[in-house]
Design an enzyme around this catalytic site. Structure first.
Site, PDB file in Angstrom:
ATOM      1  N   SER A 137     -10.125   6.979  45.285  1.00 14.33           N
ATOM      2  CA  SER A 137      -9.257   7.567  46.302  1.00 14.33           C
ATOM      3  C   SER A 137      -8.733   8.930  45.836  1.00 14.33           C
ATOM      4  O   SER A 137      -9.517   9.826  45.542  1.00 14.33           O
ATOM      5  CB  SER A 137      -8.134   6.585  46.643  1.00 14.33           C
ATOM      6  N   ASP A 154     -14.062   1.839  55.363  1.00 10.81           N
ATOM      7  CA  ASP A 154     -13.157   2.889  54.909  1.00 10.81           C
ATOM      8  C   ASP A 154     -13.140   4.004  55.950  1.00 10.81           C
ATOM      9  O   ASP A 154     -14.173   4.630  56.206  1.00 10.81           O
ATOM     10  CB  ASP A 154     -13.635   3.437  53.559  1.00 10.81           C
ATOM     11  N   HIS A 176     -11.360   0.312  51.837  1.00 19.83           N
ATOM     12  CA  HIS A 176     -10.914   1.304  50.867  1.00 19.83           C
ATOM     13  C   HIS A 176     -10.267   0.577  49.676  1.00 19.83           C
ATOM     14  O   HIS A 176      -9.492  -0.355  49.852  1.00 19.83           O
ATOM     15  CB  HIS A 176      -9.885   2.241  51.525  1.00 19.83           C
TER      16      HIS A 176
END
Length: 347
Positions: free
Chosen positions: A182, A284, A314
């Protein structure tokens, strides 16, 4: 898991992923607290966050074969690293170094957060490698480019021999990787560009880049952001807030920190930018930005391998019990050891 070298989004079988009940409950709790911690004035209620920010102390006594210790780089900005050291190297071979940047939208979490302590222990054990997890400065207290500066300074610390006394006997500084998920993957990209574009490195050689569902964005709303608006953890409301908290005041999401190959692109890629693997999850909302990134790397003559996990959300790999998490760690190990430097013996 599939490997994708073409453009275009993977189709998603359903708009809601199938998640174990414990994972779903963990996500609900995390989302509730982090959402509540975001004040209307743009600051973060870190006292409230402490309710779920459980910390793990370092341990010089091996736990499942991994020792951990913390080293301070710059106390004035609370820049420090946590080392994860396998208690035994592979035979007589030195191990690669993976400099790791945790996720959290630039605003949350740390290397001693219990979740990321477990993640890095698993990486150190399974790859195996010496993991160096960086405690970079968080937004909104510290905006762009603070975490990028902290990342390059962590590399300088390693390059200057900062970990040699405790890890030099098993760690190969010429066999180094950047990794993150991320926001941590975003940081890895920008640190790699800074490393490739600067000189004066004595030991550290970047052999590769591992980008797990990087946090990229832009002013445009992509198809995946719209289609997966109700996905776990990531929503446009949350990502918009995180960009406002991180980017320079007045900047929009086309800033080069977010939209790295957008209208404010920095230009020609540095020659020494390392080969990369790019991880994309089918649930995601950021997947369109991630695939564009991979396509743009290739267009600039850079080596990138895209790993698709069509059923994954995610940050899927940080949750215990997610089968794709084990597959990802296995692929990370294969990538790292396939780029192996000449053998160096442990002394």
């Amino acid at each position: 898991m599939t490997e994708n070298s073409s453009s275009g989004s993977q189709s998603t079988k359903a708009l809601k992923p199938k998640l174990p009940i414990k994972v779903r409950l963990s996500i609900n709790l995390l989302s509730t607290i982090t959402d509540a911690s975001r004040r209307s004035n743009g600051t973060v209620n870190r006292r409230l966050l402490s309710l779920i920010d459980f910390r793990a102390a370092p341990s010089l006594t091996p736990v499942r074969g991994i020792r951990t210790l913390d080293l301070i780089i710059d106390p004035s900005r609370n820049l420090w690293i946590r080392l994860f050291l396998p208690s035994d190297a592979i035979g007589h071979r030195k191990l690669p170094i993976v400099v790791f940047f945790h996720g959290g939208g630039f605003a949350f979490l740390s290397p001693d957060n219990q979740v990321y302590d477990v993640v890095c222990r698993r990486l150190a054990r399974k790859i195996p490698a010496v993991i160096v997890s960086v405690n970079y400065r968080l937004s909104p207290e510290n905006r762009f480019p603070a975490p990028y500066e902290d990342g390059i300074d962590a590399l300088r610390f390693i390059d200057s021999g900062g970990i040699d006394a405790v890890a030099g006997h098993i760690a190969d500084t010429s066999f180094c990787f950047l990794a993150g998920d991320s926001a941590g993957a975003n940081i890895s990209h920008h640190v790699a560009r800074r490393w490739a574009g600067s000189g004066g490195w004595n030991k550290v050689k970047l052999s590769g880049l591992i980008l797990i569902q990087p946090f990229f964005g832009g002013e445009e709303r992509t198809k995946s952001e719209i289609k997966l608006a109700g996905a776990p953890l990531v929503s446009m409301t949350r990502t918009d807030w995180r960009w406002r908290a991180f980017l320079p005041v007045g900047a929009d999401r086309n800033h080069e920190a977010a939209n790295v190959f957008g209208p404010n692109d920095l230009g020609v890629m540095e020659e020494g930018f390392p080969p990369a693997i790019l991880v994309v999850g089918g649930f995601d909302p950021l997947q369109d930005w991630q695939r564009r990134y991979g396509e743009e790397l290739r267009a600039r003559g850079k080596e990138v391998r895209v790993l698709e996990f069509p059923e994954s959300i995610h940050a899927f790999y940080i949750f215990p019990g997610m089968a794709d998490g084990a597959k990802l760690v296995e692929e990370m190990g294969k990538f790292i050891w396939s780029r192996s430097s000449p053998e160096k013996e442990v002394k």
